[in-house]
Design a protein around this motif. Structure first.
Motif: not given
Length: 315
Positions: A246, A249, A286, A288, A304
């Protein structure tokens, strides 16, 4: 070593197709790794020139062999991706049609136990992506002040039990310095409460991530590399970034969305010349990997992907 499977390869090829079909297209693969994405992109675009960067000399040598069939269209450079402007300047390349970033630790680094990245195998506490760099995970663990260790685990590992873990680390390192990942994993099993272990994944995952990010300066390098990569894109050029946690991202999202907004001041009724959005976002949020890809390639589970196209010259 397990077979290297590039993550979201078909999606990456599709996103780059319009940009890399332009005349004189140059692609920068900022994290070349084992060259899976690069090989496929070079094969799909017979006139494409690739500039491949990696901080890991072993990865560069593996990719050099893999990409040899593409001849002088390939330029490989031992560098961290925040060195992109200097690399392009050295090669005399003013702008590029594509930038690919496949972030995080590579398959090869995970699979070679001696590198110390994987908590599933006992190995020296190293975690250097570039073995010629000085700082190791052992040095971080054994010499950093407790407060700094707590900060690193909280910020880079998003570890809720950072203070509890560091208290045990400090007590243990006073007895003897940490040298192996096995001893650290054992400590983490004891420090992380059983209830969290049942629901939060492997107790070592967050601490190992935090140490790796600190050793390699990953977030600082990414924070510097993103604006440089976006500035290097010519109009019509595209950037594709694959993140695996995270913190990465979030940096990518911030960099792309900032340039996808108009810079015309609020209240001005018309778009001022040169103040429009510089980027067009190519993904909704994002993206996946689907279940089918994750089943074939478990490392795709956390990916992501974000992508954007330059629609206005860099300011």
């Amino acid at each position: 070593m397990s077979e290297h499977v590039p993550v979201l390869l078909e999606r990456v090829l599709a996103l780059f197709e319009p940009a890399l079909s332009m005349p004189d297209a140059v692609l920068v693969d900022c994290t070349l790794g084992l060259g899976g994405h690069a090989d496929a992109l070079l094969a799909a675009h017979p006139a494409l020139v690739l500039v491949g960067l990696d901080r890991d000399p072993a990865a560069l040598e593996r990719s050099r062999s893999r990409l040899a069939a593409h001849g002088d269209r390939v330029h490989l450079v031992h560098a961290v991706y925040d060195e992109l402007p200097a690399v392009l300047s050295e090669l005399g390349i003013p702008a590029v049609a594509g930038v690919l970033m496949d972030l995080g630790v590579s398959s090869m680094q995970l699979d070679v136990a001696a590198r110390g990245f994987a908590y599933s195998q006992d190995a020296p506490l190293d975690m250097r992506m570039d073995p010629t760099a000085e700082l190791t995970a052992a040095e971080v663990l054994n010499t950093y002040p407790p407060g700094e260790l707590v900060r690193i685990l909280r910020e880079y590992g998003e570890e809720r039990f950072a203070k509890r873990i560091v208290e045990r680390v400090v007590r243990e390192r006073a007895r003897s310095p940490f040298t192996s990942s096995g001893r650290l994993v054992e400590l983490l099993y004891e420090a992380v409460p059983a209830a969290s272990r049942r629901t939060g994944g492997h107790p070592a995952k967050r601490t190992f991530q935090a140490l790796r990010i600190e050793v390699n300066g990953e977030l600082a390098a990414l924070g510097a590399a993103l604006p440089a990569a976006l500035a290097a894109l010519r109009v019509g050029g595209r950037i594709v970034v694959e993140s695996y946690q995270s913190l990465e991202d979030r940096l990518v999202k911030q960099a792309l969305t900032a340039l996808a907004k108009s810079r015309t001041p609020d209240g001005v009724p018309v778009e001022l010349p040169g103040h429009g959005p510089q980027l067009r976002l190519l993904t909704r949020g994002a993206e996946q990997a689907d279940e089918q890809e994750i089943e074939k390639n478990p490392r795709a589970a956390s990916v992501r992907l974000r992508a954007a196209e330059r629609i206005l010259e860099a300011a």
